[in-house]
Design an enzyme around this catalytic site. Structure first.
Site, short mmCIF file in Angstrom:
data_model
loop_
_atom_site.label_atom_id
_atom_site.label_comp_id
_atom_site.label_asym_id
_atom_site.label_seq_id
_atom_site.Cartn_x
_atom_site.Cartn_y
_atom_site.Cartn_z
N CYS A 86 -79.06 27.84 35.32
CA CYS A 86 -78.23 27.23 34.26
C CYS A 86 -78.27 25.71 34.28
CB CYS A 86 -76.80 27.72 34.40
SG CYS A 86 -76.69 29.51 34.54
N CYS A 209 -64.58 33.45 30.36
CA CYS A 209 -66.03 33.56 30.50
C CYS A 209 -66.73 32.93 29.29
CB CYS A 209 -66.46 35.03 30.56
SG CYS A 209 -65.63 35.99 31.84
N LYS A 331 -67.64 27.16 27.53
CA LYS A 331 -66.70 28.18 27.09
C LYS A 331 -66.66 28.32 25.57
CE LYS A 331 -63.73 31.23 26.93
NZ LYS A 331 -64.51 31.67 25.78
N HIS A 335 -73.26 28.55 25.87
CA HIS A 335 -74.05 28.30 27.08
C HIS A 335 -75.45 28.92 26.94
CE1 HIS A 335 -75.30 27.69 31.10
NE2 HIS A 335 -74.77 28.74 31.68
#
Lengths: 392, 392
Positions: A86, A209, A331, A335
């Site tokens: 990431c 998440c 959030k 992402h």
């Protein structure tokens, strides 16, 4: 060594785009990044490119760097794909800074791209699983949400952090994302929404998440020798720090801190000659709500154990003492793994060039970006400053 | 900008190792690389690591850089995975040079690793297919051997290159590899063997194709400020060049040259201030025999169209005017994709430190490495020189 500057940055909308390819998304971001350069830029000025991506692999396992740069007309230049899960394009930006400082390039494109929403949920789970530690975590059934849930549990147990604290991260970031036209989930959520949403991995609910997102982002880094050609209000990349750690959470000494973030931040502060108090705003890696709380502590915005109270105090809201994730963060903005680090640069660029609109942090002079790979196997931190307004 | 030096380099045996993991192979290479440093090195001196790998993905999709550095005890340092298909660790070395020149690191590990032999042949074909151009080449059934066969066909048609010329590459490289204890296929082959082997993709026979190999290699790059701590006979990385191109062969203007190799070589020569005539030996990317012939021309060792005669003349044999692939090359030493570029550094290091044993090029003072990704979507060239014996 010579200084490096951020002279442009832009992103696509983040979201679910079944009609786009990784190439088309990258092109949209690249063209917008060129358009964002105050004095304009000829794409032929770009000497080199670094592309962060994790999973383009499913489409183009090798050479996904040149596969996107050829599509935007950057034929022939040195182009490298970098990957740190990431944190892929956060590391792409760092490599662009090294390329500029090395004297081997004057203008470097650091971009990132990911298509995630076209995989089945099983495939996504597998795919994200392998970004954590494969042999002992994924193969025993641990998901990414599960790893971060363990960190949340540990922090709650040790410091009394609460589900409400976690939920306040979501409420704040959705409030910011609702002001960001590029956000994937650009709507507000209430504290009740966040607290009462379905549990993904206890104690983390759905609103704790980040979503599964498609998108691309590009940043353009230039050397001090040419920066004046592109802007008369330079944004200097004053500090860069990176660190790695054991890929598996179970192999680390602590579950209530991300040591790589801590080390990366320390290096970046040192290189920039600043302290956490000098930071006006930050984009931090909030893949899960607990990750943002850990970031507050690891980046030195508050003491260990105090992150829950820190978010509850409103300090990190727009208008607070140190706004965090004004873009909406992972959030709410979304992402798209490989694009996230470069996407953080986009918000920093907007804030420091005072073009963040409704999300503008008043007088933003120095900002920080914080991008994490996996559950903390890699971290990279940048400190950026509006050169005209900082003391020499 | 300050100079970068190669202070150590070593590799595992290349071959088929069902009992090894990517981590164990990397560790073997890293420890051997440390041992190869003339004055020794404390692993704690390593400031940063760059790891090239393509397919560790099957095991550890994300963070495969930190996953190997943690295993060799390099906890905490900045670590990035880079990938440009078969040129992954050639680019890792280049990035190490940039890190050193940027002033952000003094000692950088550039390594590479690949496990290939545990995949089924269908999987390998798929896997290698996606390293070429996916959308128009692989999905239409084109394999890598098929792409290079088209290049061979074009060169034969245009210049009269023959199957015997291709086979002479194999004979030479196997003769060299038979002298290399680390080689995967360390046996000699005759001209007849090479000519009469089964056809893989006409006109390429089995002996015109490199094997599928497991292995790892590591190179240690140090800055001019610390090089004296590690050696009193420094090997300078005098030139670095890289270029990209259209990933798909069908999108390029020529099938009889690899333009990215040509551009990368030109940049490297320019940076080093040398010409092809100054090169004493070279490790070139001979994934298929035609690739070595193209390299002779693209690197300027002979004129376009003359590579067939050049190899037939013996010029590139050990003892010839410019020995090429004294290690055995990808053909005989083997081609564990991510490890190949760093593996070329190992041979350059041995030649320039005069420790190549039976393969030693007499008086080797300046060498070149040439690493290609895909069918030429990326290329990277390094020029290395024994500083004590070149004119200042």
């Amino acid at each position: 060594m010579r200084d490096a500057y951020l002279v442009g940055a832009a992103q696509t909308d983040f979201g679910s785009f079944p009609d786009e390819s990784y190439r088309s998304l990258f092109r949209t971001a690249f063209e917008a990044a060129c358009d964002s350069v105050p004095a304009g830029i000829d794409p032929d000025d770009v000497d080199e490119a670094v592309v962060g991506t994790l999973g383009v692999g499913g489409r183009q396992l090798g050479l996904s760097g040149p596969a996107v740069t050829e599509h935007v007309g950057l034929d022939g230049i040195p182009c490298t794909r970098v990957e740190n899960a990431c944190a892929a394009s956060g590391y792409a930006v760092r490599q662009a800074v090294q390329a500029v400082k090395s004297g081997m390039a004057d203008v470097v494109l650091a971009g990132g791209v990911e298509i995630m929403t076209d995989t089945s949920s099983d495939a996504t789970k597998y795919w994200l699983g392998v970004s954590g530690e494969t042999e002992w975590e994924r193969l025993s059934g641990t998901t990414f949400a599960g790893v971060y849930a363990q960190m949340a549990d540990a922090h709650m147990e040790k410091y009394g952090t609460t589900a409400e604290h976690l939920s306040r991260v979501a409420v704040k970031n959705h409030a910011n994302g609702a002001k960001n036209p590029h956000a994937h989930l650009g709507f507000e959520c209430s504290l009740e929404d966040a607290m009462n949403a379905q549990v993904v991995a206890d104690p983390l609910t759905l609103y704790h998440c980040c979503p599964t997102t498609d998108g691309a982002a590009c940043a353009i880094v230039a050397s001090e020798d040419v920066v004046d050609e592109y802007t008369d209000d330079p944004i200097r990349i004053a500090g860069v720090g990176a660190a790695s750690d054991r890929v598996g959470l179970f192999q680390r000494d602590t579950y209530t801190s991300v040591p790589a973030s801590r080390e990366a931040a320390q290096s970046a502060y040192e290189m920039a000659g600043v302290t956490p108090e000098d930071i006006d705003f930050a984009e931090v890696h909030d893949c899960f709500a607990i990750a943002e709380l850990l970031a507050y502590e690891d980046l030195g915005f508050c003491e260990p154990g105090e992150a829950g109270e820190f978010v509850a105090s409103g300090a990190t809201e727009l208008g607070g003492e140190r706004p965090v994730n004004t873009s909406g963060g992972l959030k709410s903005k979304g992402h798209p793994i490989g694009a996230t680090g470069a996407g953080q640069m986009v918000e920093a660029y907007k804030q420091l060039s005072r073009t963040a609109g409704d999300r503008q942090v008043e007088g933003a002079t120095r900002g920080l970006t914080h991008n994490v790979g996996g559950s903390g196997g890699a971290a990279v931190v940048h400190v950026l400053e509006k050169e005209s307004e900082v003391e020499a």
